[in-house]
Design a protein around this motif. Structure first.
Motif, short mmCIF file in Angstrom:
data_model
loop_
_atom_site.label_atom_id
_atom_site.label_comp_id
_atom_site.label_asym_id
_atom_site.label_seq_id
_atom_site.Cartn_x
_atom_site.Cartn_y
_atom_site.Cartn_z
N ASP A 167 1.02 -7.46 -1.11
CA ASP A 167 0.43 -6.97 0.14
C ASP A 167 -0.98 -6.46 -0.19
O ASP A 167 -1.13 -5.47 -0.92
N GLU A 168 -2.00 -7.12 0.33
CA GLU A 168 -3.37 -6.73 0.01
C GLU A 168 -3.73 -5.35 0.56
O GLU A 168 -4.71 -4.73 0.10
N ARG A 169 -2.94 -4.82 1.49
CA ARG A 169 -3.19 -3.47 2.00
C ARG A 169 -2.90 -2.41 0.94
O ARG A 169 -3.31 -1.25 1.09
N LEU A 170 -2.21 -2.79 -0.13
CA LEU A 170 -1.91 -1.87 -1.23
C LEU A 170 -2.99 -1.90 -2.31
O LEU A 170 -2.84 -1.27 -3.36
N ARG A 171 -4.09 -2.61 -2.05
CA ARG A 171 -5.20 -2.63 -3.00
C ARG A 171 -5.86 -1.25 -3.11
O ARG A 171 -5.77 -0.42 -2.22
N GLU A 172 -6.59 -1.09 -4.22
CA GLU A 172 -7.43 0.08 -4.41
C GLU A 172 -8.49 0.13 -3.31
O GLU A 172 -8.77 -0.87 -2.63
N ARG A 173 -9.09 1.30 -3.13
CA ARG A 173 -10.23 1.43 -2.21
C ARG A 173 -11.37 0.52 -2.66
O ARG A 173 -11.61 0.37 -3.86
N VAL A 224 -3.77 2.35 4.04
CA VAL A 224 -2.61 2.72 3.21
C VAL A 224 -1.47 3.23 4.09
O VAL A 224 -0.30 2.86 3.89
N HIS A 225 -1.78 4.08 5.05
CA HIS A 225 -0.74 4.58 5.95
C HIS A 225 -0.02 3.44 6.64
O HIS A 225 1.22 3.44 6.74
N ALA A 226 -0.77 2.47 7.14
CA ALA A 226 -0.16 1.34 7.84
C ALA A 226 0.78 0.57 6.93
O ALA A 226 1.89 0.19 7.34
N GLY A 280 -4.47 4.00 -8.21
CA GLY A 280 -4.66 5.45 -8.18
C GLY A 280 -5.11 5.98 -6.84
O GLY A 280 -4.62 7.00 -6.36
N GLY A 281 -6.06 5.29 -6.21
CA GLY A 281 -6.53 5.74 -4.92
C GLY A 281 -5.45 5.70 -3.85
O GLY A 281 -5.36 6.59 -2.99
N VAL A 282 -4.62 4.69 -3.90
CA VAL A 282 -3.50 4.59 -2.95
C VAL A 282 -2.52 5.74 -3.17
O VAL A 282 -2.02 6.34 -2.21
N LEU A 283 -2.26 6.06 -4.43
CA LEU A 283 -1.37 7.18 -4.73
C LEU A 283 -1.96 8.51 -4.26
O LEU A 283 -1.23 9.40 -3.81
N ASP A 284 -3.26 8.65 -4.35
CA ASP A 284 -3.92 9.85 -3.82
C ASP A 284 -3.63 10.00 -2.33
O ASP A 284 -3.26 11.08 -1.86
N ARG A 309 1.66 3.63 -10.24
CA ARG A 309 0.30 3.16 -10.51
C ARG A 309 0.38 2.10 -11.61
O ARG A 309 1.19 2.20 -12.54
N HIS A 310 -0.47 1.08 -11.52
CA HIS A 310 -0.51 0.04 -12.54
C HIS A 310 -0.75 0.63 -13.92
O HIS A 310 -1.25 1.74 -14.08
#
Length: 223
Positions: free
Chosen positions: A88-94, A141-143, A163-167, A17-18
């Motif tokens: 990769d913008e898919r790794l952005r927060e929700r 995130v899965h993709a 954090g949301g991605v890590l969740d 996480r950042h």
């Protein structure tokens, strides 16, 4: 996590996480808003970079969200690892829609029914204002994680994200449902390890923050 050999069909991810931002300290929802690290966050990024260098895992690649707080954290790591950062913008927060820019308390006070649905982790609930549903966010995130692991079989890879991605990643690796309340920490700049072998995900180690000297924030609500 100690260095160990990786099977040819396995990809191991170290998720970070950042570092801390001013909005983290205010418990303010950042989402897709582009907030930089504060001084503590910059120090955390440097400490995480040093810790990864000491571990000596020999990472094959470094992927990162394209938001500034993640990019700054990844840049510190990249300098130590001599890796090119792949954004990769898919790794952005929700995307939190109209909640973005509000503290959690403000969001609950101003939009009590929307906050109730957010707190209940309703998978199909999408925030008004172009926000994402939990199930849509998880699919994104899965993709991203499946693509990364598919490109790096037999290797270890760094992923700097939010954090949301890590969740979502923790639930993917532990097979926990999206609807379940969170019962694991997500501190700023900690190290989190998962791996994928074929179609099977596995949780290896989580929330290693020993290099941060204590005090790393996990301001995310336990929902």
């Amino acid at each position: 996590m100690e260095n160990s050999s990786i099977l040819p069909e396995t990809c191991r991810l170290c998720l970070v996480r950042h570092g801390e931002t001013a909005w983290n300290t205010e418990r303010r929802l950042q989402g897709h808003l582009d907030i930089p690290l504060n001084e503590t966050g910059l120090a955390q990024a440097a400490a995480t970079a040093r810790r990864l260098q000491v571990l000596g895992h020999g990472f094959a690649a470094l992927y990162c969200s394209d938001l500034t707080r993640a990019r700054q954290t990844a840049a510190a790591i990249a300098r130590q690892q001599t890796l090119e950062v792949v954004h990769d913008e898919r790794l952005r927060e929700r995307h939190y829609g109209l909640f973005q820019g509000l503290t959690y308390d403000e969001a609950e006070h101003r939009h009590p029914e929307l906050y109730r649905r957010f707190k209940a982790r309703e998978p199909d609930f999408g925030f008004p204002g172009h926000g994402e549903s939990l199930i849509g966010f998880a699919s994104r995130v899965h993709a991203a994680l499946e693509d990364i692991t598919g490109r790096h079989a037999g290797q270890a890879v760094l992923v700097v994200t939010h954090g949301g991605v890590l969740d979502i990643a923790h639930r993917l690796a532990s097979s926990a449902p999206l609807e379940a309340a969170r019962n694991f920490p997500i501190p700023n700049a900690a190290l989190n390890w998962i791996e994928r072998t074929g179609e099977r995900w596995r949780l290896l180690a989580w929330a290693d923050e020993g290099h941060l000297g204590g005090g790393a924030l996990d301001e995310l609500p336990n929902i």
